[in-house]
Write an enzyme that holds these catalytic residues in place. Sequence first.
Site, PDB file in Angstrom:
ATOM      1  N   GLY A   1       0.778  -1.233   0.000  1.00 10.64           N
ATOM      2  CA  GLY A   1       0.000   0.000   0.000  1.00 10.64           C
ATOM      3  C   GLY A   1       0.807   1.278   0.000  1.00 10.64           C
TER       4      GLY A   1
ATOM      5  N   TYR B   1     -10.722   5.008 -10.292  1.00 14.37           N
ATOM      6  CA  TYR B   1     -10.355   5.714  -9.043  1.00 14.37           C
ATOM      7  C   TYR B   1     -10.196   7.218  -9.240  1.00 14.37           C
ATOM      8  CZ  TYR B   1      -8.295   0.992  -8.516  1.00 14.37           C
ATOM      9  OH  TYR B   1      -8.068  -0.351  -8.503  1.00 14.37           O
TER      10      TYR B   1
ATOM     11  N   CYS C   1     -16.789   4.105 -26.067  1.00 12.13           N
ATOM     12  CA  CYS C   1     -18.147   4.655 -25.954  1.00 12.13           C
ATOM     13  C   CYS C   1     -18.661   4.564 -24.520  1.00 12.13           C
ATOM     14  CB  CYS C   1     -19.084   3.925 -26.905  1.00 12.13           C
ATOM     15  SG  CYS C   1     -18.575   4.193 -28.594  1.00 12.13           S
TER      16      CYS C   1
HETATM   17  C1  LIG Z   1      -3.173  -8.359   0.077  1.00 15.07           C
HETATM   18  C2  LIG Z   1      -2.471  -7.307  -0.694  1.00 15.07           C
HETATM   19  N1  LIG Z   1      -1.144  -7.140  -0.515  1.00 15.07           N
HETATM   20  C3  LIG Z   1      -0.456  -6.211  -1.202  1.00 15.07           C
HETATM   21  C4  LIG Z   1      -1.077  -5.383  -2.106  1.00 15.07           C
HETATM   22  C5  LIG Z   1      -0.242  -4.388  -2.847  1.00 15.07           C
HETATM   23  O1  LIG Z   1      -0.611  -3.062  -2.621  1.00 15.07           O
HETATM   24  P1  LIG Z   1       0.244  -1.912  -3.272  1.00 15.07           P
HETATM   25  O2  LIG Z   1       0.343  -2.202  -4.712  1.00 15.07           O
HETATM   26  O3  LIG Z   1      -0.547  -0.686  -3.002  1.00 15.07           O
HETATM   27  O4  LIG Z   1       1.572  -1.902  -2.591  1.00 15.07           O
HETATM   28  C6  LIG Z   1      -2.443  -5.494  -2.316  1.00 15.07           C
HETATM   29  C7  LIG Z   1      -3.125  -4.586  -3.243  1.00 15.07           C
HETATM   30  O5  LIG Z   1      -4.265  -4.296  -3.223  1.00 15.07           O
HETATM   31  C8  LIG Z   1      -3.165  -6.506  -1.600  1.00 15.07           C
HETATM   32  O6  LIG Z   1      -4.471  -6.671  -1.782  1.00 15.07           O
END
Ligand SMILES: Cc1ncc(COP(=O)(O)O)c(C=O)c1O
Length: 415
Positions: free
Chosen positions: A242, A318, A344
Amino acid sequence: MPVSPFIAYRNGRLHHEEVDLEQLAATVGTPFYCYSKAAIQSAIRSCRAAFDPLGISIHYAVKANANLSVLRLMAAAGLGADIVSGGELARALQAGIRPEGIVFSGVGKQAREMGQALAAAIGQFNIESIPELELLEGVAREQGCRAAVALRVNPEVNANTHRNITTGVRGSKFGIPLDQLDQALAAVLRSPHLQLRGLAAHIGSQILDERPYRALCRLLARETLRLRELGVEIGHIDLGGGFGVDYGDGRTLAFETVAAIVEQELLPLSLRVAVEPGRSLVAGAGVMVSRVIYRKAAQPPFLILDAGMNDLMRPALYQAVHPLLPLAQHEATWVMANLVGPVCESTDLFQRDASVPASLGAGDLVAFQQAGAYAAVMSGTYNGRDLIPEVMVEGDTSRVIRRRLSQVDLMELEL
Ligand SMILES: Cc1ncc(COP(=O)(O)O)c(C=O)c1O
């Protein structure tokens, strides 16, 4: 302004590493994705520099960009993988990622995928519900083996990111609600076919605020201590990914920031910690190159591109903005325009009121930056459009790493 240091104008022409993107467009045709190998390797190095010294293991989230050539770079760097399907498992293994470094996440794992993963001897299943745990138990029993399990909790921590990429709040489908954790733990502990590794979480994506990570680590530390008091040994914590990247406003979440939080909040409990970065390892390495088909008069004018929401879905999904660069450097006046695709759908809109060179018009080439993550991997063929190619550049060389899939190719599958 180029966001990535691997993109620059040379003699007024946009280059990715040493490759002239306009020349590349002439050979592969637009639209296409282009990744810099050096940029991916540089992101991997930064990530390892922050986490390796603390013994934190890194599992690349394959969903961010699952191209085999990208995965091979992760494998070569010794990274593990975070997968969410049997298809991603097959890709990770094909790319040479070691099975014991693979973590299987996702709310809807099916028996056949669990079987495939057990046969491959992956390192860990991150389990998201009690029914899923029961299914895994059954599959492991049938295969006569023991599945290593981490329980992914829903920590009810708001990650302060876009609602569509928030995963750890009440009402989200992800993770085991905290009030069901002990029941899930008991089920793991009583089965000879399940082995408890620890706890997992993932609170969302494109997180720029460090506070949710601290809140998450504190909650996981609290749970670890509570469970240890009950005699349940929690040795491992998977924090998910994340970590936010710069989409043009200069804001990011540094790997070091997350590492420092882990060091303060979790390592004193002698826990082994893992992270699952996806976006932060690949987003900045990619651009999507597209050509303007028409400039349609309006207030502000529409620039209708040959790339659409089927090629790059993030703006429609998003409201994401991928900052645009013209391939030919313009010094002149910049004006407002609406950047749209040919699909479209009204949501086929890359950016409203984007700033573009006043003279930008039909035939001109542009690059959407920061398009290495959740981009090509989400592309499709809606409206009878091609699945567009992906190219990797390295120094002054380029290589097509996924060829274009035309409707003729696709129709062959339907006959
Ligand atoms: C379980 C899990 N781990 C890791 C990630 C990777 O997240 P990011 O690409 O934001 O680092 C995600 C992405 O949604 C995820 O669902």
